[in-house]
Structure formats: structure tokens, C-alpha cells
Design an enzyme around this catalytic site. Sequence first.
Site, PDB file in Angstrom:
ATOM      1  N   ALA A  68       0.972  -1.186   0.037  1.00 51.67           N
ATOM      2  CA  ALA A  68       0.101  -0.115  -0.029  1.00 51.67           C
ATOM      3  C   ALA A  68       0.733   1.136  -0.099  1.00 51.67           C
ATOM      4  O   ALA A  68       2.088   1.197   0.440  1.00 51.67           O
ATOM      5  CB  ALA A  68      -0.981   0.063   1.146  1.00 51.67           C
ATOM      6  N   GLY A 107       0.723  -5.167   0.758  1.00 56.09           N
ATOM      7  CA  GLY A 107      -0.690  -5.102  -0.127  1.00 56.09           C
ATOM      8  C   GLY A 107      -0.466  -5.684  -1.526  1.00 56.09           C
ATOM      9  O   GLY A 107      -1.355  -6.193  -2.378  1.00 56.09           O
ATOM     10  N   GLU A 110      -0.754  -9.240  -1.011  1.00 53.16           N
ATOM     11  CA  GLU A 110      -2.126  -9.685  -1.105  1.00 53.16           C
ATOM     12  C   GLU A 110      -2.647  -9.627  -2.436  1.00 53.16           C
ATOM     13  O   GLU A 110      -3.612 -10.419  -2.476  1.00 53.16           O
ATOM     14  CB  GLU A 110      -2.648  -8.604  -0.140  1.00 53.16           C
ATOM     15  N   GLU A 130       4.164  -6.084   7.212  1.00 54.62           N
ATOM     16  CA  GLU A 130       3.328  -4.860   7.786  1.00 54.62           C
ATOM     17  C   GLU A 130       3.633  -4.926   9.404  1.00 54.62           C
ATOM     18  O   GLU A 130       3.672  -3.609   9.935  1.00 54.62           O
ATOM     19  CB  GLU A 130       1.971  -5.392   7.938  1.00 54.62           C
TER      20      GLU A 130
HETATM   21  N1  CAA Z   1       4.553   3.461   0.041  1.00 56.89           N
HETATM   22  C1  CAA Z   1       5.180   4.727   0.173  1.00 56.89           C
HETATM   23  N2  CAA Z   1       6.475   4.939  -0.383  1.00 56.89           N
HETATM   24  C2  CAA Z   1       7.339   4.047  -0.227  1.00 56.89           C
HETATM   25  C3  CAA Z   1       6.918   2.474  -0.097  1.00 56.89           C
HETATM   26  C4  CAA Z   1       5.487   2.323   0.251  1.00 56.89           C
HETATM   27  N3  CAA Z   1       4.806   1.261   0.678  1.00 56.89           N
HETATM   28  N4  CAA Z   1       7.845   1.726  -0.138  1.00 56.89           N
HETATM   29  C5  CAA Z   1       8.840   2.558  -0.371  1.00 56.89           C
HETATM   30  N5  CAA Z   1       8.321   3.796  -0.609  1.00 56.89           N
HETATM   31  C6  CAA Z   1       9.231   4.857  -1.070  1.00 56.89           C
HETATM   32  C7  CAA Z   1      10.486   5.249   0.011  1.00 56.89           C
HETATM   33  O1  CAA Z   1      10.001   6.047   0.913  1.00 56.89           O
HETATM   34  C8  CAA Z   1      11.594   5.717  -1.003  1.00 56.89           C
HETATM   35  O2  CAA Z   1      11.145   7.195  -1.105  1.00 56.89           O
HETATM   36  P1  CAA Z   1      12.307   8.336  -1.347  1.00 56.89           P
HETATM   37  O3  CAA Z   1      12.982   7.767  -2.501  1.00 56.89           O
HETATM   38  O4  CAA Z   1      11.443   9.391  -1.490  1.00 56.89           O
HETATM   39  O5  CAA Z   1      13.184   8.205   0.059  1.00 56.89           O
HETATM   40  C9  CAA Z   1      11.593   5.129  -2.216  1.00 56.89           C
HETATM   41  O6  CAA Z   1      10.110   4.617  -2.082  1.00 56.89           O
HETATM   42  C10 CAA Z   1      12.290   4.012  -2.585  1.00 56.89           C
HETATM   43  O7  CAA Z   1      12.358   3.055  -1.185  1.00 56.89           O
HETATM   44  P2  CAA Z   1      13.625   2.396  -0.789  1.00 56.89           P
HETATM   45  O8  CAA Z   1      14.675   3.326  -0.694  1.00 56.89           O
HETATM   46  O9  CAA Z   1      13.416   1.993   0.488  1.00 56.89           O
HETATM   47  O10 CAA Z   1      14.212   1.556  -1.744  1.00 56.89           O
HETATM   48  P3  CAA Z   1      14.787   0.027  -1.682  1.00 56.89           P
HETATM   49  O11 CAA Z   1      14.997  -0.262  -3.285  1.00 56.89           O
HETATM   50  O12 CAA Z   1      16.024   0.085  -0.670  1.00 56.89           O
HETATM   51  O13 CAA Z   1      13.689  -0.644  -0.963  1.00 56.89           O
HETATM   52  C11 CAA Z   1      11.488  -1.728  -0.853  1.00 56.89           C
HETATM   53  C12 CAA Z   1      12.540  -1.217  -1.638  1.00 56.89           C
HETATM   54  C13 CAA Z   1      12.143  -3.113  -0.413  1.00 56.89           C
HETATM   55  C14 CAA Z   1      10.207  -1.851  -1.371  1.00 56.89           C
HETATM   56  C15 CAA Z   1      11.374  -0.821   0.626  1.00 56.89           C
HETATM   57  O14 CAA Z   1      11.223   0.486   0.268  1.00 56.89           O
HETATM   58  C16 CAA Z   1      10.292  -1.380   1.567  1.00 56.89           C
HETATM   59  O15 CAA Z   1      10.510  -2.079   2.426  1.00 56.89           O
HETATM   60  N6  CAA Z   1       9.056  -0.624   1.322  1.00 56.89           N
HETATM   61  C17 CAA Z   1       7.970  -0.981   2.191  1.00 56.89           C
HETATM   62  C18 CAA Z   1       7.280  -1.818   1.772  1.00 56.89           C
HETATM   63  C19 CAA Z   1       6.089  -2.554   2.919  1.00 56.89           C
HETATM   64  O16 CAA Z   1       6.227  -2.385   4.117  1.00 56.89           O
HETATM   65  N7  CAA Z   1       5.108  -2.577   2.343  1.00 56.89           N
HETATM   66  C20 CAA Z   1       3.937  -2.912   3.059  1.00 56.89           C
HETATM   67  C21 CAA Z   1       3.038  -1.679   3.100  1.00 56.89           C
HETATM   68  S1  CAA Z   1       1.756  -1.849   4.257  1.00 56.89           S
HETATM   69  C22 CAA Z   1       0.429  -2.479   3.393  1.00 56.89           C
HETATM   70  O17 CAA Z   1       0.750  -2.830   2.233  1.00 56.89           O
HETATM   71  C23 CAA Z   1      -0.712  -2.830   4.219  1.00 56.89           C
HETATM   72  C24 CAA Z   1      -1.899  -3.126   3.429  1.00 56.89           C
HETATM   73  O18 CAA Z   1      -1.857  -4.595   3.311  1.00 56.89           O
HETATM   74  C25 CAA Z   1      -3.231  -2.449   3.349  1.00 56.89           C
END
Ligand code: CAA
Length: 697
Positions: A68, A107, A110, A130
Site C-alpha cells: 500500500a 498489499g 495480497e 506490515e
Molecule cells: N509507500 C510509499 N512509499 C514507499 C513505499 C510504500 N509502501 N515503499 C517505499 N516507498 C518509498 C520510500 O520512502 C523511498 O522514497 P524516497 O526515495 O523519497 O526516499 C522510495 O520509495 C524507495 O524506497 P527505498 O529507498 O526503501 O528503496 P529500496 O529499493 O531500498 O527498497 C522496498 C524497496 C523493499 C520496497 C522498501 O522500500 C520497503 O520495504 N518498502 C515498504 C514495503 C512495505 O512495508 N509494504 C507494506 C506496506 S503496508 C501494506 O501494504 C498494508 C496493507 O496491506 C493494506
Amino acid sequence: MGAPGVSELVSMRTDGGVAVITIDNPPVNAMKHEVRLGLLDLVSRAAGDPDSSAVVLACAGRTFVAGADITEFGQPPRQPTAIAVIEAIEACLKPVIAALHGTPLGGGLELALGCHFRIAAPGTRLGLPEIKLGIIPGAGGTQRLPRLVGIEKAMTMILSGEPIPAREALDAGLIDEIVEGDLIAGAVSFARRVVTEKRPLVLARNRDERLASARDLAAFDAAAANYTKRAKGQNAPAAAVAALRGALTLPVADALKRERDLFLELVAGDQSKAQRHIFFAEREAAKVADIAGAKARDIRRAAVIGAGTLGGGIAMCFANAGIPVAVVETSAEALSRGLDTVTRNYRNTAARGGLSTEEMEARIARIAGTTDLTAIADADIVVEAVFEDMGVKQEVFGKLDRIAKSDAVIASNTSYLDIDALARSTARPQAVLGMHFFSPANVMRLLEVVRGAATSPETLATAIAVGRKLGKVPAIVGVCHGFVGNRMLRLRSVEAERLLLEGALPQDVDGALTDFGFPMGPFAMADLAGLDVGWRMRKAQGLSAPIADQLCERGRYGQKTLRGFYLYEPGSRSPKPDAEVEQLIVDTAAQRGIVRSPLGKETMLERLLFPMINEGARILQEGIAQRPGDIDVIWVYGYGFPIYRGGPMHYADSVGLGYVRDQLMAFAHSTGDDRHRPSPLLEELAAAGKGFASLGT
Ligand code: CAA
């Protein structure tokens, strides 16, 4: 060809009877509102399109949907939700195949779980992280995942939040195939096969066969307890367990509703807010506005000066990241002692199953010990980790300057000393900075990158890039005594000793902080690190600590002498209260005319944390840290501040700066310590009814 009138971020084309829907929302294809709108629209168009008999769902760029959009959390939900999109996919009578690459997380996974089939490129890592954001999967993950991989595996994935590689996902039943070569072409031909073979379209939500054999609730509860007892104070793990339990006890529709309710409650709560703050702050902390555009140099070889605990740990960080590293010591004996410790650490990790024997050997082989300083001549970065003394370090820096390559970065691992003074002992101050690792360096994630007055943008950019490569969280700080973390810690240590004299015992003070969520309190921590370390440092600076100094005079150096603030049984690290220490505290208070009386937990906590927060405000005002979030990151990753409270500055905002200011004024009055007077920045923000967050992340 993009579909007109639909979100720019999702498009559809048809490839020989297969509709291919592609999400293109860089950088990580987060499923923000426009993406969900576009998806819903195109999934229903594809479902009704007479020209296609199957649908492939894929992503452009570096990854399938990584979750998400976290920035949307905390805002009112906008339709369609991810759940509506997933239900539309499930309602599609044609096979829908998710083509996964990169990191399908949260998400994103999912969404894939709602598809009839999942195929993945070889390097894909799949997970439900999450829990790391203080929430649980909220779009069916806790129900669909266990139906594919079994309840135990699902519990491990959801409660650890750690992703698994494609191979493991295939073995577990999470994906149907690994596709070598072109992923989309592979997905399209997989889709055609499904159609030709008339494979049944069974939704994950309806696949109860793996759960039927797992309805042993006692076993489930026992396994769950293992996770929840480690997660004291956190709400998300218990909620994840409750949601997963629903997979065993409730009809799927009810269990999905329960998951959603738990998710919504968590996402609105303070813990998730704090963890989201850290997620973004961690990424911000490595950014420096005035060096944008500076190019990091390539680091192919490294050198570490000093094979002590920190030096050895730092060498392991390089070796773990695949960078060959020379470790230099002055004597052969110290060198072999240091290298033996490194080898033992690796062997222990391998014995616990954390590393294959092959990988362990490869890492050990990357570390070359020597007593010859000229071995650093080909290193692109040299990290000095010798005895914490300015004279000693300056001498080493002078030598490094003569030997190191002209474009090498020269870093000091000092935890207190003046980087500018070290830089001046070389003829290339622009190449010098601090890289402050935390012990154990191969484990702790924080890296304070200390920018000196003369440090060049390239040097700084290189240190940040190397830090990331080593898997660290770099936070950029300026030069002052103790930088950010230790400078704030110093105030906590002083206050902890004062609390002893005023009426607390070491276990009370430590207990106040462990109940708050720190893994350890200051006294147990001091015993672990060795009381003599702080003693030596205080003596050098003309400082004193009433109780710790006396313990050291009695030869009580902490765990290594089995006595410190606590007693230790030989071979045990578990602290036991000691009557001798209590007597020492009581006597010292009496000598100083202090009348001891019991202290409440809340009072102790405020006395320990608020002065640190006040110091944090001074640090911000002086520009030693760029943003309040940087300070939070430093405390969460370097000092065990509970992540679900968001770090000291975020915590202060949640308590209210007006209250923090009032309490500080009262502490200044009762202790007579002027450092507790609210700093001008804190005063100003409190008076305006604002928080640190108003200064930027
Ligand atoms: N939402 C918004 N922004 C996000 C994001 C997300 N889910 N994931 C990453 N970003 C953004 C980061 O803030 C970063 O922004 P900046 O460049 O402005 O700093 C950019 O995307 C790149 O991210 P990283 O620097 O972390 O890049 P990476 O290649 O090192 O890692 C990644 C990529 C593994 C996807 C890592 O960003 C990550 O772990 N992201 C979070 C994933 C996550 O937690 N997903 C679950 C979300 S909760 C959910 O989905 C709930 C639900 O079911 C309803």
C-alpha cells in the site's frame, strides 16, 4: 497502449488472447488511490473483453507492487480499497496470473494472493512486512497466505515480517512457477497453458485443505506465544495472532472482517504512527541537501585499523558485503586475538544455521590480517578504530595520510572526539570524516556519519553509500563532543545516577526503561560495556559519577568481573541485585545529605528521557542534526529506543512539548542543574503549541 480515461499509472494491452495489465508507479509501484482506481477499471474491462481468455497482472520498473502507499495511512480511506480490487480479481471468470518480480510486499503480495496463479522471476522476494510498520496485513493476507503455505509458515512470515526468496515460496506453495528469462512473455505463455489445459480456477480463500489438518489450537497458541512474548508492549503481534487464529476458527468471510477490524484499529493507533515515522525518517536521514549531485566513489577494497571488538566487527561488515578488507594491528598477538574473535563469531552464526559453511569461509577469506600499515595502500576507504585517545588517533591519522591512496576516504570510528582535529593531522582534511559504528558493529544498524568542517561532498556521499552497502542506516551528524547519540546519552547517565541517590535502586531505574520498551536499562548496559570505559573517559574530562566511580575503585567493572551495578554468576549474563551496591548508594546519599524516598516509575522515566529530549532540541538548534527524525533514527537503531514509540523527539511530540517544558523547568529547579532548563527551541515550539514534527521529518 494506455486505456483512455483511466489512471495514467495502469495500462492494458492484449497479447494474442491474453490481457496484460501493467502498473507503472515508480519507484516501487505502491498501490496508491489512482493505481487502485485504474486496476479496478481495467480488471473489469479485461473480465468482459471477448478478445482475451486470460489476464496477466504485472508491474513495470524495479518491482511488483511493494505494498500500500504508506503515505495514505492515517488519511480517510478512499474507494476503491485494495480489498475491492482483490475481490474484483476473484470475481473474474478468466484466469488471472500475477507476474512477480522485485519485492512483492504487503498489499502487493495480497493483490497477488487474490489472483488465481502466481509466477515469479528468480530474484523475487515475497513477504508481508506490515508488522514492521506496527500493523497487520489488512487486505486478506492473514487468511489467504495460510491457505497456501500452511498456518506455521504464514505465522513465521507475518510475525517476523521477513520476506522469503522465490525458491522457498515455490516449495511452500505460495507461487506456482519460477520463470527464467522474460517474465511477461513467461506469464503470457503460462496463461495460455492454463486456458488450454482448462486448469480449475481455485481461489486461495477457498483452499481450506491445508488448514483442515492444522486445527490444533493448542499447538497454534504455543507457537504464537513464542512471538508475542518477545514483542512485549507492542500491539501488532497480538493482533496478527488473533487474525491468524481466525483462519482456524472462523468462516473465511468472518475471519476477513476480523482481520480488517484489527488492521483499522492498528493503523489509527500511536504505535503504527510512530513506526511509519521511523520508516520515512530512516530514508530521510541519509539525505543531505547541500551535497545533492555529489558522486559516491566506488569502494572495492577497505582497510580497518585496529582489531579490537569494534575494529573486528567493522571488518565483518565489509566482508559480509563482499568487500575485501585488510585489518591492521600493531602486534601479532593483538591481531591474532582479534581475528580469532571474528572467526569465532562467524562459526557461531554458521552453527546456528544463519550462514552456510561455504559463505562463512568466503567471508573469513575476505579479511586479511596484517601488522604492516602499508597494506592499506590500495584501500579505497580506511576506517580507524584504535584506542579512544586524541594523541594516539592523530598519530595514526598522520601515518594513514602518508600511505593511503590519494583519493581514499579516511574515516575515524571515534565515538566522542573532534573530527576536525583529526582531519588537521592530515594534509587532506577533505577526505576525512567520522564513521561511528555501534557495538557489536556487525549487528547494530546505526551508522553516525560525522561531517567535519572540511569534509568534501564526495567523501560524505561515499561514506553514506558505503554505509548503505554494509546494510547500515546512515544518519549524518555534525562535530561536537559525543555527536548526537552519546551526547544525549550522557544526560541520561547523569540523571540515572541522581535517581539512585534520590531513592531508586539500579533495578528500579533499569525497570522503568525496560517497561517503556528499551531492551536494557542504563545500569545493565554499563555492566555489559564495562564500567571502566566510562570511568576512564570521565577522568580524562574531569567528570565524575558518584556511584559508578566508587564501583570502579572497588574493582567492580561489570560483567567481566562478575560485579558491577549488579552481581553475575560465572557464565551468566543475568543481573542480580546486590546488597553491597544498595548500601553504597544509601551511604553516598547520606554523606551528601540527600534524604532518599521512593520514586514513581513515571517520574523516573521523565527524569531520564526529558533531559535527553531537551539536549536533542539544542542539537537541532546548533545544526548538529539536520532534522528531528534523524535523532529518532539514531536512538531507535543505535540505542534501543522502542521503535513503536518513534524515537525521543517523536515521543516528545506525542506527550506534548508544553508538558515536557514544564517538567524540565521543575527538574532544573529540584536538581539545580541548569542543563535541564528548556532550550530556546523547545521553549519556542512549546509556546507556539507546536511539535518537533513541524520542523520537518
Ligand atoms: N509507500 C510509499 N512509499 C514507499 C513505499 C510504500 N509502501 N515503499 C517505499 N516507498 C518509498 C520510500 O520512502 C523511498 O522514497 P524516497 O526515495 O523519497 O526516499 C522510495 O520509495 C524507495 O524506497 P527505498 O529507498 O526503501 O528503496 P529500496 O529499493 O531500498 O527498497 C522496498 C524497496 C523493499 C520496497 C522498501 O522500500 C520497503 O520495504 N518498502 C515498504 C514495503 C512495505 O512495508 N509494504 C507494506 C506496506 S503496508 C501494506 O501494504 C498494508 C496493507 O496491506 C493494506
